[in-house]
Design a protein around this motif. Structure first.
Motif, mmCIF file in Angstrom:
data_model
loop_
_atom_site.group_PDB
_atom_site.id
_atom_site.type_symbol
_atom_site.label_atom_id
_atom_site.label_comp_id
_atom_site.label_asym_id
_atom_site.label_seq_id
_atom_site.Cartn_x
_atom_site.Cartn_y
_atom_site.Cartn_z
ATOM 1 N N THR A 145 -6.212 -3.115 -2.638
ATOM 2 C CA THR A 145 -5.453 -2.134 -3.425
ATOM 3 C C THR A 145 -6.331 -1.582 -4.543
ATOM 4 N N GLY A 146 -7.236 -2.407 -5.036
ATOM 5 C CA GLY A 146 -8.198 -1.919 -6.033
ATOM 6 C C GLY A 146 -9.083 -0.822 -5.479
ATOM 7 N N ALA A 147 -9.425 -0.900 -4.209
ATOM 8 C CA ALA A 147 -10.226 0.149 -3.575
ATOM 9 C C ALA A 147 -9.477 1.479 -3.615
ATOM 10 N N TYR A 148 -8.175 1.432 -3.330
ATOM 11 C CA TYR A 148 -7.375 2.658 -3.400
ATOM 12 C C TYR A 148 -7.380 3.233 -4.820
ATOM 13 N N PHE A 149 -7.147 2.376 -5.799
ATOM 14 C CA PHE A 149 -7.121 2.864 -7.176
ATOM 15 C C PHE A 149 -8.486 3.379 -7.624
ATOM 16 N N GLY A 150 -9.560 2.779 -7.092
ATOM 17 C CA GLY A 150 -10.899 3.273 -7.408
ATOM 18 C C GLY A 150 -11.121 4.682 -6.896
ATOM 19 N N VAL A 151 -10.698 4.944 -5.678
ATOM 20 C CA VAL A 151 -10.839 6.298 -5.125
ATOM 21 C C VAL A 151 -9.919 7.254 -5.876
ATOM 22 N N PHE B 208 -4.672 5.821 6.010
ATOM 23 C CA PHE B 208 -3.856 4.622 6.165
ATOM 24 C C PHE B 208 -4.504 3.650 7.152
ATOM 25 N N THR B 209 -5.018 4.168 8.251
ATOM 26 C CA THR B 209 -5.684 3.317 9.238
ATOM 27 C C THR B 209 -6.915 2.645 8.635
ATOM 28 N N GLY B 210 -7.711 3.400 7.885
ATOM 29 C CA GLY B 210 -8.887 2.823 7.233
ATOM 30 C C GLY B 210 -8.510 1.741 6.248
ATOM 31 N N SER B 211 -7.428 1.957 5.541
ATOM 32 C CA SER B 211 -6.971 0.964 4.574
ATOM 33 C C SER B 211 -6.504 -0.312 5.277
ATOM 34 N N MET B 212 -5.763 -0.147 6.364
ATOM 35 C CA MET B 212 -5.296 -1.317 7.115
ATOM 36 C C MET B 212 -6.476 -2.103 7.698
ATOM 37 N N LEU B 213 -7.439 -1.389 8.255
ATOM 38 C CA LEU B 213 -8.626 -2.075 8.794
ATOM 39 C C LEU B 213 -9.434 -2.720 7.672
ATOM 40 N N GLY B 214 -9.508 -2.035 6.534
ATOM 41 C CA GLY B 214 -10.214 -2.589 5.387
ATOM 42 C C GLY B 214 -9.579 -3.871 4.885
ATOM 43 N N PHE B 215 -8.286 -4.007 5.066
ATOM 44 C CA PHE B 215 -7.611 -5.265 4.714
ATOM 45 C C PHE B 215 -7.757 -6.300 5.828
ATOM 46 N N TYR C 241 0.825 -1.209 0.000
ATOM 47 C CA TYR C 241 0.000 0.000 0.000
ATOM 48 C C TYR C 241 0.860 1.260 0.000
ATOM 49 N N THR C 242 1.888 1.285 0.839
ATOM 50 C CA THR C 242 2.730 2.483 0.897
ATOM 51 C C THR C 242 3.566 2.656 -0.369
ATOM 52 N N ARG C 243 3.746 1.592 -1.125
ATOM 53 C CA ARG C 243 4.479 1.703 -2.397
ATOM 54 C C ARG C 243 3.577 2.179 -3.544
ATOM 55 N N ILE C 244 2.300 1.815 -3.515
ATOM 56 C CA ILE C 244 1.424 2.179 -4.633
ATOM 57 C C ILE C 244 0.858 3.587 -4.509
ATOM 58 N N THR C 245 0.830 4.128 -3.293
ATOM 59 C CA THR C 245 0.314 5.487 -3.150
ATOM 60 C C THR C 245 1.374 6.471 -3.623
ATOM 61 N N ARG C 246 0.898 7.596 -4.061
ATOM 62 C CA ARG C 246 1.823 8.611 -4.572
ATOM 63 C C ARG C 246 2.385 9.480 -3.455
ATOM 64 N N ALA D 228 -14.092 4.295 2.077
ATOM 65 C CA ALA D 228 -14.154 3.408 0.912
ATOM 66 C C ALA D 228 -13.377 2.120 1.183
ATOM 67 N N SER D 229 -12.231 2.242 1.830
ATOM 68 C CA SER D 229 -11.426 1.066 2.163
ATOM 69 C C SER D 229 -12.179 0.140 3.116
ATOM 70 N N LEU D 230 -12.825 0.717 4.110
ATOM 71 C CA LEU D 230 -13.591 -0.094 5.056
ATOM 72 C C LEU D 230 -14.800 -0.736 4.390
ATOM 73 N N ALA D 231 -15.498 0.020 3.551
ATOM 74 C CA ALA D 231 -16.676 -0.531 2.865
ATOM 75 C C ALA D 231 -16.288 -1.708 1.978
ATOM 76 N N VAL D 232 -15.222 -1.547 1.211
ATOM 77 C CA VAL D 232 -14.757 -2.639 0.354
ATOM 78 C C VAL D 232 -14.285 -3.812 1.205
ATOM 79 N N GLY D 233 -13.622 -3.522 2.317
ATOM 80 C CA GLY D 233 -13.168 -4.589 3.200
ATOM 81 C C GLY D 233 -14.315 -5.389 3.790
#
Length: 132
Positions: free
Chosen positions: A87-93, A51-58, A28-33, A118-123
């Motif tokens: 990671t698709g959720a991140y790219f979607g947003v 970042f926290t939402g993404s981690m919980l979403g995973f 995740y930290t590599r794909i974000t800009r 969005a990360s939590l919803a997808v998770g």
């Protein structure tokens, strides 16, 4: 002494889960800009929320994978699927907000909350789909 009969399985699944969680964090930290850790270290709340939402979403689908898998290999495969979906959720947003990283770097909490949500919803959806 039957109390600890499940300990080896617990340790196997727990260690695998931690390895997958750390792998997700690195990916995740590599794909974000933007540089999440630098932003978090410099007290940018939007980066910490996202970042926290993404981690919980995973972690949600990963927990479902642990609960429903029949072996460590099965869990690993479903964990990797969860990684791809998350990671698709991140790219979607990012598709909807091409300047996502700039907004997070500027501390725009609305953007951080949107990405976290969005990360939590997808998770949650990903975890629910893993039960079948």
């Amino acid at each position: 002494m039957n109390y600890l009969v499940g300990l080896p399985a617990f340790l196997g699944y727990f260690i695998l889960s931690i390895v997958l969680l750390l792998t997700y964090a690195v990916v995740y930290t590599r794909i974000t800009r933007h540089d999440e850790m630098l932003l978090i270290r410099t007290n940018v709340p939007a980066a910490a929320v996202a970042f926290t939402g993404s981690m919980l979403g995973f972690a949600l689908p990963l927990a479902s994978a642990v609960a429903h898998s029949v072996s460590l290999i099965d869990c690993l495969l479903w964990g990797l699927i969860a990684l791809v979906v998350q990671t698709g959720a991140y790219f979607g947003v990012r598709y909807c907000l091409p300047d996502l990283s700039t907004r997070i770097e500027n501390g725009q909490m609305a953007t951080g909350c949107l990405l976290a949500g969005a990360s939590l919803a997808v998770g949650v959806l990903n975890a629910a789909c893993m039960t079948y």
